[in-house]
Design an enzyme around this catalytic site. Structure first.
Site, PDB file in Angstrom:
ATOM      1  N   SER A   1       4.595   1.593   5.834  1.00  0.00           N
ATOM      2  CA  SER A   1       5.641   1.400   5.154  1.00  0.00           C
ATOM      3  C   SER A   1       5.874   2.412   3.788  1.00  0.00           C
ATOM      4  O   SER A   1       7.019   2.068   3.607  1.00  0.00           O
ATOM      5  CB  SER A   1       5.792   0.009   4.628  1.00  0.00           C
ATOM      6  OG  SER A   1       4.767  -0.666   4.123  1.00  0.00           O
TER       7      SER A   1
ATOM      8  N   LYS B   1       5.312  -2.631  -1.644  1.00  0.00           N
ATOM      9  CA  LYS B   1       6.778  -1.551  -2.056  1.00  0.00           C
ATOM     10  C   LYS B   1       7.328  -1.249  -3.261  1.00  0.00           C
ATOM     11  O   LYS B   1       6.931  -1.686  -4.160  1.00  0.00           O
ATOM     12  CB  LYS B   1       8.034  -3.242  -1.286  1.00  0.00           C
ATOM     13  CG  LYS B   1       7.802  -3.465  -0.034  1.00  0.00           C
ATOM     14  CD  LYS B   1       7.880  -2.386   0.832  1.00  0.00           C
ATOM     15  CE  LYS B   1       7.199  -3.991   2.558  1.00  0.00           C
ATOM     16  NZ  LYS B   1       7.092  -2.150   3.171  1.00  0.00           N
TER      17      LYS B   1
END
Length: 266
Positions: free
Chosen positions: A70, A148
């Site tokens: 990701s 993230k």
């Protein structure tokens, strides 16, 4: 005046010589004491090392493995490659809040953890050992820790996209040089206004106070804030869930270096 002839050596130390007996006993006892002292101190040294490891990883920094793609290409976790190991520093955010552009590790809220599978054993004893190992950093924690990038903070409004397919924060496009993989956006053919909308499109979402809007650098393969907009936080995560800032890649050696965190300008 001595009765011994001059030049005659003193009597040799034998079994009946008390000095010889004491010398022998003292030498053996010294070695024995050193050996016994080492084995007595070893458990203490191990305990001190474990306590220091616990304190360092709880309050200073911890190493995490990147298991998914990701955050490609900033952080490697792609199928078939060696996942990066990163150092997450925990001290800085005790004195300041995360800012847009920071790469952070955080605990996913409940709505982000539906697919979480426990790594703990069903055996009570083994599970207990795993928990102890987790406290000292030898075993991964049994929680949904994610990595993230912060895109927007409390009070800011975030959405996508402008006419060029860029994310807007408070109505202004942001520059994101770290994004190299994203959904298609074709002006005039696939935008947020066409019948066939670009998968990039979302929002607008106003980030609640003390919360963060998080996105992966691999925009086409990251289940980030965009995928959780219907939860209680509108896809954002509380600042209190942040564990720390990703500072360095330490393994593999070919990837060693700092984690880029350019300040997002809008």
């Amino acid at each position: 005046m001595t009765d011994s002839p001059r030049g005659t050596p003193p009597p040799a130390a034998g079994d009946d010589d008390p000095l010889a007996r004491f010398a022998t006993v003292d030498g053996d006892d010294g070695e024995g004491k050193k050996e016994r002292s080492f084995w007595r101190e070893l458990p203490i040294l191990i305990l001190v090392a474990l306590v220091l490891s616990f304190l360092l990883q709880t309050f200073v920094a911890r190493v995490y493995l990147i298991p998914s793609e990701s955050m490609e290409p900033t952080l490697h976790g792609c199928p078939g490659c060696t996942g990066d190991r990163i150092v997450v520093e925990k001290i800085g955010y005790r004195f300041s809040d995360p800012r847009p552009g920071d790469v952070v590790v955080f605990r996913g809220p409940d709505s982000w953890s539906h697919d979480l599978v426990s790594t703990r054993s069903d055996n009570v004893v083994v599970r207990g050992l795993q928990e102890v190992g987790s406290y000292v950093g030898l075993v991964a924690p049994d929680e949904n820790d994610l990595v993230k990038r912060v895109i927007a903070t409390g009070g800011q409004t975030v959405e996508c996209c402008d006419d060029e397919g860029r994310i807007l924060v408070d109505g202004q496009p942001i520059d994101e040089p770290y994004v190299q993989m994203d959904f298609p956006f074709v002006p005039g053919e696939m935008t947020c206004e066409t019948d066939l909308k670009s998968p990039r499109c979302f929002g607008p979402v106003t980030v609640p106070d003390d919360n963060l809007w998080m996105m992966g650098d691999n925009r086409s393969n990251s289940a980030d804030s965009r995928y959780h907009v219907n939860d209680e936080y509108q896809g954002t995560i509380p600042v209190d869930n942040v564990i720390g800032k990703a500072r360095w890649i330490v393994l593999p050696p070919s990837r060693m270096g700092s984690v880029p965190a350019p300040e997002i300008q809008n």
